[in-house]
Design a protein around this motif. Sequence first.
Motif, PDB file in Angstrom:
ATOM      1  N   LEU A  38      -2.494  -0.249  -8.336  1.00 32.76           N
ATOM      2  CA  LEU A  38      -1.888   0.246  -7.119  1.00 32.76           C
ATOM      3  C   LEU A  38      -1.308  -0.841  -6.614  1.00 32.76           C
ATOM      4  O   LEU A  38      -1.843  -2.052  -6.331  1.00 32.76           O
ATOM      5  CB  LEU A  38      -2.917   0.852  -6.208  1.00 32.76           C
ATOM      6  CG  LEU A  38      -3.767   2.187  -6.835  1.00 32.76           C
ATOM      7  CD1 LEU A  38      -4.860   2.612  -5.744  1.00 32.76           C
ATOM      8  CD2 LEU A  38      -2.670   3.388  -6.797  1.00 32.76           C
ATOM      9  N   ILE A  39      -0.119  -0.771  -5.621  1.00 34.11           N
ATOM     10  CA  ILE A  39       0.608  -1.875  -5.082  1.00 34.11           C
ATOM     11  C   ILE A  39       0.361  -1.669  -3.526  1.00 34.11           C
ATOM     12  O   ILE A  39       0.285  -0.623  -2.730  1.00 34.11           O
ATOM     13  CB  ILE A  39       1.857  -1.626  -5.344  1.00 34.11           C
ATOM     14  CG1 ILE A  39       2.347  -1.816  -6.767  1.00 34.11           C
ATOM     15  CG2 ILE A  39       2.755  -2.704  -4.453  1.00 34.11           C
ATOM     16  CD1 ILE A  39       3.592  -1.867  -7.118  1.00 34.11           C
ATOM     17  N   SER A  40      -0.211  -2.857  -2.948  1.00 31.53           N
ATOM     18  CA  SER A  40      -0.434  -2.968  -1.375  1.00 31.53           C
ATOM     19  C   SER A  40       1.083  -3.403  -0.880  1.00 31.53           C
ATOM     20  O   SER A  40       1.438  -4.295  -1.163  1.00 31.53           O
ATOM     21  CB  SER A  40      -1.325  -3.755  -1.139  1.00 31.53           C
ATOM     22  OG  SER A  40      -1.524  -4.014   0.007  1.00 31.53           O
ATOM     23  N   GLU A  41       1.377  -2.618   0.237  1.00 34.77           N
ATOM     24  CA  GLU A  41       2.680  -3.085   0.719  1.00 34.77           C
ATOM     25  C   GLU A  41       2.525  -4.221   1.777  1.00 34.77           C
ATOM     26  O   GLU A  41       3.279  -5.055   2.002  1.00 34.77           O
ATOM     27  CB  GLU A  41       3.444  -1.694   1.416  1.00 34.77           C
ATOM     28  CG  GLU A  41       3.617  -0.616   0.748  1.00 34.77           C
ATOM     29  CD  GLU A  41       2.614   0.442   0.354  1.00 34.77           C
ATOM     30  OE1 GLU A  41       1.771   0.304   1.274  1.00 34.77           O
ATOM     31  OE2 GLU A  41       2.778   1.143  -0.463  1.00 34.77           O
ATOM     32  N   THR A  42       1.341  -4.213   2.230  1.00 32.68           N
ATOM     33  CA  THR A  42       0.993  -5.261   3.333  1.00 32.68           C
ATOM     34  C   THR A  42       0.867  -6.592   2.499  1.00 32.68           C
ATOM     35  O   THR A  42       1.490  -7.811   2.877  1.00 32.68           O
ATOM     36  CB  THR A  42      -0.302  -5.078   4.012  1.00 32.68           C
ATOM     37  OG1 THR A  42      -0.144  -3.734   4.633  1.00 32.68           O
ATOM     38  CG2 THR A  42      -0.648  -6.060   5.311  1.00 32.68           C
ATOM     39  N   ASP A  44       1.800  -7.040  -0.472  1.00 26.96           N
ATOM     40  CA  ASP A  44       3.068  -7.381  -1.408  1.00 26.96           C
ATOM     41  C   ASP A  44       2.548  -7.838  -2.648  1.00 26.96           C
ATOM     42  O   ASP A  44       2.934  -8.651  -3.457  1.00 26.96           O
ATOM     43  CB  ASP A  44       4.224  -7.961  -0.921  1.00 26.96           C
ATOM     44  CG  ASP A  44       5.273  -8.193  -1.422  1.00 26.96           C
ATOM     45  OD1 ASP A  44       5.621  -6.720  -1.967  1.00 26.96           O
ATOM     46  OD2 ASP A  44       6.077  -8.874  -2.107  1.00 26.96           O
ATOM     47  N   ARG A  45       1.276  -7.125  -3.309  1.00 28.68           N
ATOM     48  CA  ARG A  45       0.931  -7.365  -4.788  1.00 28.68           C
ATOM     49  C   ARG A  45       0.239  -6.056  -5.362  1.00 28.68           C
ATOM     50  O   ARG A  45      -0.367  -5.487  -4.487  1.00 28.68           O
ATOM     51  CB  ARG A  45      -0.054  -8.509  -4.733  1.00 28.68           C
ATOM     52  CG  ARG A  45      -1.103  -8.640  -4.014  1.00 28.68           C
ATOM     53  CD  ARG A  45      -1.884  -9.848  -4.235  1.00 28.68           C
ATOM     54  NE  ARG A  45      -3.422  -9.585  -3.301  1.00 28.68           N
ATOM     55  CZ  ARG A  45      -4.524  -9.275  -3.969  1.00 28.68           C
ATOM     56  NH1 ARG A  45      -4.448  -8.885  -4.952  1.00 28.68           N
ATOM     57  NH2 ARG A  45      -5.455  -9.186  -3.072  1.00 28.68           N
ATOM     58  N   PRO A  46       0.222  -6.338  -6.751  1.00 29.38           N
ATOM     59  CA  PRO A  46      -0.664  -5.138  -7.199  1.00 29.38           C
ATOM     60  C   PRO A  46      -2.234  -5.414  -7.447  1.00 29.38           C
ATOM     61  O   PRO A  46      -2.552  -6.451  -7.292  1.00 29.38           O
ATOM     62  CB  PRO A  46      -0.074  -5.263  -8.739  1.00 29.38           C
ATOM     63  CG  PRO A  46       0.506  -6.417  -8.839  1.00 29.38           C
ATOM     64  CD  PRO A  46       0.887  -6.934  -7.550  1.00 29.38           C
ATOM     65  N   VAL A  47      -2.963  -4.433  -7.347  1.00 27.64           N
ATOM     66  CA  VAL A  47      -4.323  -4.502  -7.388  1.00 27.64           C
ATOM     67  C   VAL A  47      -4.757  -3.491  -8.429  1.00 27.64           C
ATOM     68  O   VAL A  47      -4.559  -2.192  -8.333  1.00 27.64           O
ATOM     69  CB  VAL A  47      -4.941  -3.946  -5.932  1.00 27.64           C
ATOM     70  CG1 VAL A  47      -6.593  -4.088  -6.078  1.00 27.64           C
ATOM     71  CG2 VAL A  47      -4.385  -4.949  -4.811  1.00 27.64           C
ATOM     72  N   LYS A  48      -5.676  -3.930  -9.305  1.00 30.22           N
ATOM     73  CA  LYS A  48      -6.425  -3.060 -10.470  1.00 30.22           C
ATOM     74  C   LYS A  48      -7.536  -2.632  -9.969  1.00 30.22           C
ATOM     75  O   LYS A  48      -8.582  -3.073  -9.411  1.00 30.22           O
ATOM     76  CB  LYS A  48      -6.494  -3.796 -11.642  1.00 30.22           C
ATOM     77  CG  LYS A  48      -5.103  -4.188 -12.388  1.00 30.22           C
ATOM     78  CD  LYS A  48      -5.463  -4.776 -13.856  1.00 30.22           C
ATOM     79  CE  LYS A  48      -4.342  -5.092 -14.718  1.00 30.22           C
ATOM     80  NZ  LYS A  48      -4.428  -5.589 -16.208  1.00 30.22           N
ATOM     81  N   LEU A  49      -7.735  -1.325  -9.801  1.00 28.75           N
ATOM     82  CA  LEU A  49      -8.751  -0.560  -9.493  1.00 28.75           C
ATOM     83  C   LEU A  49      -9.210   0.576 -10.614  1.00 28.75           C
ATOM     84  O   LEU A  49      -8.573   0.898 -11.262  1.00 28.75           O
ATOM     85  CB  LEU A  49      -8.814  -0.040  -8.145  1.00 28.75           C
ATOM     86  CG  LEU A  49      -8.494  -0.722  -7.087  1.00 28.75           C
ATOM     87  CD1 LEU A  49      -8.044  -0.015  -5.909  1.00 28.75           C
ATOM     88  CD2 LEU A  49      -9.698  -1.693  -6.679  1.00 28.75           C
ATOM     89  N   ARG A  50     -10.493   0.885 -10.663  1.00 26.38           N
ATOM     90  CA  ARG A  50     -10.986   1.960 -11.510  1.00 26.38           C
ATOM     91  C   ARG A  50     -11.489   3.045 -10.546  1.00 26.38           C
ATOM     92  O   ARG A  50     -12.537   3.034  -9.673  1.00 26.38           O
ATOM     93  CB  ARG A  50     -12.229   1.354 -12.325  1.00 26.38           C
ATOM     94  CG  ARG A  50     -12.581   2.414 -13.228  1.00 26.38           C
ATOM     95  CD  ARG A  50     -13.743   1.884 -14.109  1.00 26.38           C
ATOM     96  NE  ARG A  50     -13.997   2.990 -15.421  1.00 26.38           N
ATOM     97  CZ  ARG A  50     -15.029   3.035 -15.783  1.00 26.38           C
ATOM     98  NH1 ARG A  50     -15.994   2.424 -15.774  1.00 26.38           N
ATOM     99  NH2 ARG A  50     -15.250   3.843 -16.950  1.00 26.38           N
ATOM    100  N   VAL A  51     -10.805   4.114 -10.423  1.00 27.42           N
ATOM    101  CA  VAL A  51     -10.908   5.150  -9.318  1.00 27.42           C
ATOM    102  C   VAL A  51     -10.862   6.600 -10.097  1.00 27.42           C
ATOM    103  O   VAL A  51     -10.302   6.891 -11.184  1.00 27.42           O
ATOM    104  CB  VAL A  51      -9.635   5.230  -8.341  1.00 27.42           C
ATOM    105  CG1 VAL A  51      -9.576   3.770  -7.646  1.00 27.42           C
ATOM    106  CG2 VAL A  51      -8.288   5.348  -8.911  1.00 27.42           C
TER     107      VAL A  51
END
Length: 94
Positions: A38-42, A44-51
């Motif tokens: 998922l990309i965080s707009e604030t 400005d980088r991608p984040v890998k998560l297990r959701v």
Amino acid sequence: MARRCELTGKGVLMGNTVSHALNRHRRRFLPNLINVTLISETLDRPVKLRVSAAALRTVEHRGGLDAFLLKQDDADLSPLALGIKKEIRAAQAA
């Protein structure tokens, strides 16, 4: 690796498989977990998560990862998600 959603805390549930003859034996109900970026707009980088799939729909409904994390209760979030939430709050305050 734990079978737990990093955003909602949804995990494994226990129950019974019941046959036609009403014989019961224990089983596990596993959450539908997906590895996503998922990309965080604030930030400005991608984040890998297990959701879970349900959490992914909720993230999109609330308007993205940042809005979801700011509304979500801290008790449900994983340590990784809590760290991201803290970074988002710091970036918005600055």
